[in-house]
Write a protein that holds these residues in place. Sequence first.
Motif, short mmCIF file in Angstrom:
data_model
loop_
_atom_site.label_atom_id
_atom_site.label_comp_id
_atom_site.label_asym_id
_atom_site.label_seq_id
_atom_site.Cartn_x
_atom_site.Cartn_y
_atom_site.Cartn_z
N LEU A 1 0.83 -1.20 0.00
CA LEU A 1 0.00 0.00 0.00
C LEU A 1 0.86 1.25 0.00
CD1 LEU A 1 -2.75 -1.08 2.56
CD2 LEU A 1 -3.06 -0.76 0.09
N GLY A 2 1.93 1.23 0.80
CA GLY A 2 2.81 2.38 0.86
C GLY A 2 3.53 2.65 -0.45
N ALA A 3 3.71 1.59 -1.25
CA ALA A 3 4.37 1.74 -2.55
C ALA A 3 3.37 2.07 -3.66
CB ALA A 3 5.12 0.45 -2.89
N GLY A 4 2.11 2.26 -3.28
CA GLY A 4 1.11 2.67 -4.25
C GLY A 4 0.35 1.55 -4.92
N HIS A 5 0.45 0.34 -4.39
CA HIS A 5 -0.25 -0.80 -4.98
C HIS A 5 -1.53 -1.11 -4.22
CE1 HIS A 5 3.25 -1.59 -7.45
NE2 HIS A 5 4.01 -1.62 -6.36
N SER A 6 -2.66 -0.99 -4.90
CA SER A 6 -3.94 -1.33 -4.27
C SER A 6 -4.67 -2.44 -5.03
CB SER A 6 -4.84 -0.10 -4.18
OG SER A 6 -5.09 0.43 -5.48
N ARG A 7 -4.26 -2.68 -6.25
CA ARG A 7 -4.85 -3.78 -7.03
C ARG A 7 -3.78 -4.86 -7.19
NH1 ARG A 7 -9.34 -4.98 -9.47
NH2 ARG A 7 -9.42 -6.21 -11.41
N ASP B 1 -7.89 -9.84 3.66
CA ASP B 1 -8.54 -9.27 4.85
C ASP B 1 -7.86 -7.98 5.30
OD1 ASP B 1 -10.24 -11.41 4.80
OD2 ASP B 1 -9.33 -12.47 6.50
N HIS B 2 -6.55 -7.88 5.07
CA HIS B 2 -5.84 -6.67 5.50
C HIS B 2 -6.00 -5.54 4.48
CE1 HIS B 2 -2.95 -4.66 8.11
NE2 HIS B 2 -2.33 -4.22 7.02
N LEU B 3 -6.01 -5.89 3.20
CA LEU B 3 -6.06 -4.86 2.17
C LEU B 3 -7.47 -4.30 1.94
CD1 LEU B 3 -3.67 -6.53 -0.44
CD2 LEU B 3 -3.23 -4.40 0.79
N ALA B 4 -8.48 -5.15 2.06
CA ALA B 4 -9.84 -4.72 1.72
C ALA B 4 -10.31 -3.49 2.50
CB ALA B 4 -10.82 -5.89 1.92
N PRO B 5 -10.13 -3.42 3.83
CA PRO B 5 -10.57 -2.22 4.55
C PRO B 5 -9.77 -0.98 4.19
CG PRO B 5 -10.23 -4.08 6.06
CD PRO B 5 -9.61 -4.44 4.76
N ARG B 6 -8.66 -1.16 3.51
CA ARG B 6 -7.78 -0.04 3.16
C ARG B 6 -7.84 0.28 1.67
NH1 ARG B 6 -6.23 -3.14 7.16
NH2 ARG B 6 -5.30 -2.24 9.04
N GLY B 7 -8.87 -0.24 1.01
CA GLY B 7 -9.10 0.09 -0.39
C GLY B 7 -8.38 -0.81 -1.37
N GLY B 8 -7.78 -1.89 -0.91
CA GLY B 8 -7.06 -2.79 -1.80
C GLY B 8 -7.90 -3.98 -2.21
N THR B 9 -7.55 -4.58 -3.33
CA THR B 9 -8.22 -5.79 -3.82
C THR B 9 -7.18 -6.85 -4.15
OG1 THR B 9 -8.21 -5.02 -6.11
CG2 THR B 9 -10.15 -4.48 -4.78
#
Length: 370
Positions: A149-155, A175-183
């Motif tokens: 996430l910090g490196a700009g990766h959400s997908r 489970d960790h990425l989904a609440p933070r906008g990641g898929t």
Amino acid sequence: MNAPASPHGAERTEGSSVRIGALVPLTRPGWVAAGRQLLAGLELGVREVNDAGGIAGRPLELVVRDTAADPRRAAAAVDELARLGVAALAGEYHSVVARAAATRADALGLPFLCSSAVLDALTEKPTEWVARIAPAQSHGWRFYADFLLGAGHSRIAVATEPSVYWASGSRILRDHLAPRGGTVLELDMSALAPAAVCDELADNGATALLLLVGHPEPAVSIVRSVRRDRRLAEITIGAPAGQPEFAEWATSLGDDGAAIPFLRYLPERLSPLGARVETALRERLAEAPSFVAFEGYDTVAVLADVLRSNGANRPCTGEFWPRVAVEGTRGEIRFSRRPGISVWQWAWTPVQVADRDPAATDRFRILRAR
């Protein structure tokens, strides 16, 4: 490797040996490079214990059994080692194999200090007999997800194979990425060829591909395919399970294996003990030691302390694990109960996200550390 290893420095001690059973993957389909590193750490630890006088004047002996990444073989080895009268079990790298060994050790009431396997649910129910040096998978992989996430990766896409370990990793990331906008998009490598993975990545717009697969294959073929696909020039390849840590990764992939972030369990700077052990391990291995070798050394350091304090007979683990306070190569080792973890856990070893430097693939760059 089925014969007991000869204890180093035994001439300095008296009396019969105190035996520790060591479970290590030394043949395929086990990850032999990891097994070799783990065994080197275990053996160095035993040598130093015996050079210092052993366990109350008795030499420490490592009785090694090759698990070959086979859970049934590991469970059978636990039964055999128990019959041989080992004081405790140590080792294992593969999580599914360690789970089988831990379950059997718990049933037999045989202490087992797991060196390298990270699966959170190492046993189905809480046990007093099993402890672990390595961090839980959820601890390291959430840290890795934050790095993404910090490196700009959400997908994120994950190339994965059927396995309890890989399924657990996918679930932790999701489970960790989904609440933070990641898929997280799962690509089933039992149904896809490496070239098809490239097509999937080009179509779905993922900016990172994580290798939740075995090494050398299909990991090497996936990396080569992605690196050679012009459509994917900007995609980041990642390996949270730590495949690039080992020298054979660089040997297999060369420059293609660089700039692939992975998890490793080392501090940014080793303590004087860690630096001394690193030098000794380098001499033993004739290559740079991985964090797995340090895990092996630390395992023996803990078990030697327990055996000195409680005697070579099998003590009640519920009493001794929480009393451990041992200087390890990567910090002071203490065990506690952690939510969702069924075994006594060292919480926590240092963790890094690192990669191999494109300018020199035998050199590592630390990208994030805790």
